[in-house]
Design an enzyme around this catalytic site. Structure first.
Site, PDB file in Angstrom:
ATOM      1  N   ASP A   1     -10.596  10.728  11.284  1.00  0.00           N
ATOM      2  CA  ASP A   1     -10.520   9.810  10.142  1.00  0.00           C
ATOM      3  C   ASP A   1     -11.254   8.509  10.509  1.00  0.00           C
ATOM      4  O   ASP A   1     -11.337   8.165  11.689  1.00  0.00           O
ATOM      5  CB  ASP A   1      -9.032   9.517   9.911  1.00  0.00           C
ATOM      6  CG  ASP A   1      -8.702   8.834   8.609  1.00  0.00           C
ATOM      7  OD1 ASP A   1      -8.163   9.507   7.711  1.00  0.00           O
ATOM      8  OD2 ASP A   1      -8.953   7.609   8.497  1.00  0.00           O
TER       9      ASP A   1
ATOM     10  N   ASP B   1       0.810  -1.228   0.000  1.00  0.00           N
ATOM     11  CA  ASP B   1       0.000   0.000   0.000  1.00  0.00           C
ATOM     12  C   ASP B   1       0.844   1.279   0.000  1.00  0.00           C
ATOM     13  O   ASP B   1       0.310   2.370  -0.162  1.00  0.00           O
ATOM     14  CB  ASP B   1      -1.003   0.006   1.170  1.00  0.00           C
ATOM     15  CG  ASP B   1      -0.336  -0.150   2.536  1.00  0.00           C
ATOM     16  OD1 ASP B   1       0.892  -0.302   2.592  1.00  0.00           O
ATOM     17  OD2 ASP B   1      -1.067  -0.123   3.537  1.00  0.00           O
TER      18      ASP B   1
ATOM     19  N   HIS C   1     -10.258   5.618  10.088  1.00  0.00           N
ATOM     20  CA  HIS C   1      -9.287   4.617  10.546  1.00  0.00           C
ATOM     21  C   HIS C   1      -8.596   5.084  11.831  1.00  0.00           C
ATOM     22  O   HIS C   1      -8.398   6.287  12.031  1.00  0.00           O
ATOM     23  CB  HIS C   1      -8.238   4.365   9.457  1.00  0.00           C
ATOM     24  CG  HIS C   1      -8.839   3.884   8.167  1.00  0.00           C
ATOM     25  ND1 HIS C   1      -9.007   4.708   7.078  1.00  0.00           N
ATOM     26  CD2 HIS C   1      -9.347   2.677   7.830  1.00  0.00           C
ATOM     27  CE1 HIS C   1      -9.586   4.021   6.099  1.00  0.00           C
ATOM     28  NE2 HIS C   1      -9.812   2.788   6.529  1.00  0.00           N
TER      29      HIS C   1
ATOM     30  N   GLY D   1      -0.089   2.175   5.405  1.00  0.00           N
ATOM     31  CA  GLY D   1      -1.425   2.679   5.059  1.00  0.00           C
ATOM     32  C   GLY D   1      -1.426   3.982   4.278  1.00  0.00           C
ATOM     33  O   GLY D   1      -2.106   4.931   4.677  1.00  0.00           O
TER      34      GLY D   1
ATOM     35  N   HIS E   1      -0.893   7.097   9.890  1.00  0.00           N
ATOM     36  CA  HIS E   1      -0.472   5.692  10.056  1.00  0.00           C
ATOM     37  C   HIS E   1       1.043   5.503  10.021  1.00  0.00           C
ATOM     38  O   HIS E   1       1.520   4.419  10.361  1.00  0.00           O
ATOM     39  CB  HIS E   1      -1.080   4.807   8.955  1.00  0.00           C
ATOM     40  CG  HIS E   1      -2.574   4.766   8.962  1.00  0.00           C
ATOM     41  ND1 HIS E   1      -3.301   4.452  10.091  1.00  0.00           N
ATOM     42  CD2 HIS E   1      -3.485   5.001   7.981  1.00  0.00           C
ATOM     43  CE1 HIS E   1      -4.604   4.495   9.785  1.00  0.00           C
ATOM     44  NE2 HIS E   1      -4.739   4.831   8.522  1.00  0.00           N
TER      45      HIS E   1
ATOM     46  N   TYR F   1     -11.053   8.802  -0.050  1.00  0.00           N
ATOM     47  CA  TYR F   1     -10.788   8.132  -1.324  1.00  0.00           C
ATOM     48  C   TYR F   1     -11.893   8.363  -2.341  1.00  0.00           C
ATOM     49  O   TYR F   1     -11.805   7.891  -3.467  1.00  0.00           O
ATOM     50  CB  TYR F   1     -10.486   6.643  -1.054  1.00  0.00           C
ATOM     51  CG  TYR F   1      -9.392   6.574  -0.007  1.00  0.00           C
ATOM     52  CD1 TYR F   1      -8.064   6.786  -0.372  1.00  0.00           C
ATOM     53  CD2 TYR F   1      -9.680   6.453   1.355  1.00  0.00           C
ATOM     54  CE1 TYR F   1      -7.057   6.836   0.583  1.00  0.00           C
ATOM     55  CE2 TYR F   1      -8.683   6.503   2.319  1.00  0.00           C
ATOM     56  CZ  TYR F   1      -7.381   6.692   1.923  1.00  0.00           C
ATOM     57  OH  TYR F   1      -6.381   6.769   2.874  1.00  0.00           O
TER      58      TYR F   1
ATOM     59  N   ASP G   1     -12.401  10.201   4.807  1.00  0.00           N
ATOM     60  CA  ASP G   1     -13.004   8.880   4.617  1.00  0.00           C
ATOM     61  C   ASP G   1     -14.056   8.595   5.686  1.00  0.00           C
ATOM     62  O   ASP G   1     -14.721   7.553   5.649  1.00  0.00           O
ATOM     63  CB  ASP G   1     -11.934   7.769   4.556  1.00  0.00           C
ATOM     64  CG  ASP G   1     -10.884   7.899   5.632  1.00  0.00           C
ATOM     65  OD1 ASP G   1     -11.094   8.673   6.591  1.00  0.00           O
ATOM     66  OD2 ASP G   1      -9.843   7.210   5.524  1.00  0.00           O
TER      67      ASP G   1
END
Ligand SMILES: [Zn+2]
Length: 394
Positions: free
Chosen positions: A195, A119, A197, A168, A160, A323, A284
């Site tokens: 976020d 990634d 995540h 990430g 991340h 995204y 996101d």
């Protein structure tokens, strides 16, 4: 008796909000393989609404090696410096064209050790990239250190990235570096991660200290990246009680999110009394994200942002994931207007801008909620809140 006439010149009013931006920063941010052109779309929409004219626009500096070492290990920095320069990169297009300028053709063991594969494929001249990206958030921190009240850097927020490796889609932990800079003046810094995540890289960096309080709201279910951030993780050693994780399940709706954001942060603000605040506004967490899963609108998160602004602290707003590029641009443009406290609401018909055609068929600023059943119940959220409350220090 002489009377001196004085010409009182009204001092030019400094805008309340600073906006870190440059062509170079946007070009480098555009290079992230999964986010090609997103930074341009965001900036062009902000310009389309003329919001940049309400802010002090500041060109970022390049981060120094010393800046990077505030968070990253010398091994990782040396690898980036020695192996990821223009000279060592395979010649590819170094432009913001859609044509690939990432280099995944030659993934060796070293790259995988430093997380540079899968990634986080190697980007052309990664050494320059990380210094530009981190430099923008260091510049944002320096602005707060020199008494600016509010700074925006939508090209930052890479939560991340770890001490020794990329993770990430995040190659450099600009947030941690910026927080370290803030700590040179502010005794207690509060970090809020919105976020979808878990903000694992930032939490890991400050898990052992009480000088930085990290709070992350994120989706937390089996298989959902990065898999960390349970409610029971509340810091380690001296940092125990200075870290909050508020996990939620899929399709969370605004009403519940705002209620528990407010309850949790009210508690933290009273107990911790932060001197500065850094907010990661990953897009996101907005409905319609291909990697996300909430039912939240920009208006919902804007209520949380208004609560943060009401504390009156020196505050840095950063980007992050996101995204669905159109929605990321809509969200951050909307937040920019909220942060700038524009007198009139933004026109829902999008203004002409370089990427206008990508916003069809509606060409509107607003985003619609989906017909999801929220997997979160008030009971679950209250239980989570009570656990968090019990883990807080003082
Ligand atoms: Zn994310």
């Amino acid at each position: 008796m002489f009377v001196f006439k004085q010409n009182f010149v009204e001092p030019k009013k400094m805008p309340r909000v600073s906006y870190v931006c440059s062509d170079e920063l946007i070009a480098q941010c555009n290079k992230i393989p999964v986010l090609k052109k997103r930074a341009s779309m965001v900036h062009e929409l902000i310009r389309g609404y003329n919001l940049h004219k309400l802010m002090e626009c500041v060109k970022p500096n390049l981060a120094s090696e010393e800046n990077l070492s505030l968070i990253h290990s010398q091994y990782y920095i040396d690898y980036l410096k020695n192996e990821c320069t223009a000279e060592t990169s395979i010649e590819t297009l170094d432009s913001d064209d859609d044509n690939g300028d990432s280099d995944t053709s030659d993934v060796d063991d070293d790259q995988l050790n430093y997380g540079l594969g899968y990634d986080c494929p190697k980007i052309y001249n990664l050494w320059k990239f990380v210094r530009v990206i981190a430099g923008a958030s260091v510049t944002a921190a320096n602005l707060l250190l020199s008494n600016r009240k509010i700074v925006i850097n939508w090209c930052g927020g890479w939560h991340h990235a770890q001490r020794d490796e990329a993770e990430g889609f995040c190659y450099v932990n600009d947030i941690g570096i910026a927080i370290q800079r803030l700590r040179t003046r502010f005794q207690r810094v509060l970090y809020i991660d919105l976020d979808i995540h878990h903000g694992n890289g930032v939490e890991n960096a400050f898990a052992y200290t009480r000088r930085v309080f990290t709070v992350s709201f994120h989706q937390f279910q089996p298989g959902f990246f990065p898999g960390s951030g349970s409610v029971n993780d509340c810091g380690n050693g001296n940092g125990k009680g200075y870290c909050v994780n508020f996990p939620y399940k899929a399709h969370i709706r605004g009403e519940l999110f705002i209620k528990y954001f407010s309850k949790t942060l009210s508690e933290i603000i009273v107990r911790y009394q932060p001197e500065a605040c850094v907010v990661q506004c990953g897009a996101d967490s907005i409905v319609g994200d291909p990697l996300g899963g909430t039912n939240l609108l920009p208006e919902d998160l804007a209520i949380c942002i208004e609560r943060i602004l009401a504390w009156g602290l020196p505050t840095m707003f950063l980007g992050g994931g996101g995204y669905n590029f159109q929605n990321a641009a809509r969200y951050w443009t909307y937040l920019t207007s909220v942060i700038c406290k524009t007198k009139e609401p933004l026109d829902n018909d999008l203004p002409d801008n370089k990427y206008f055609l990508r916003y069809g068929p509606g060409y509107e600023l607003s985003i619609s909620r989906k017909q999801f059943d929220d997997s979160n119940t008030e009971n679950d959220m209250e239980t989570t809140y009570q656990i968090i409350r019990g883990n807080l220090k003082n």
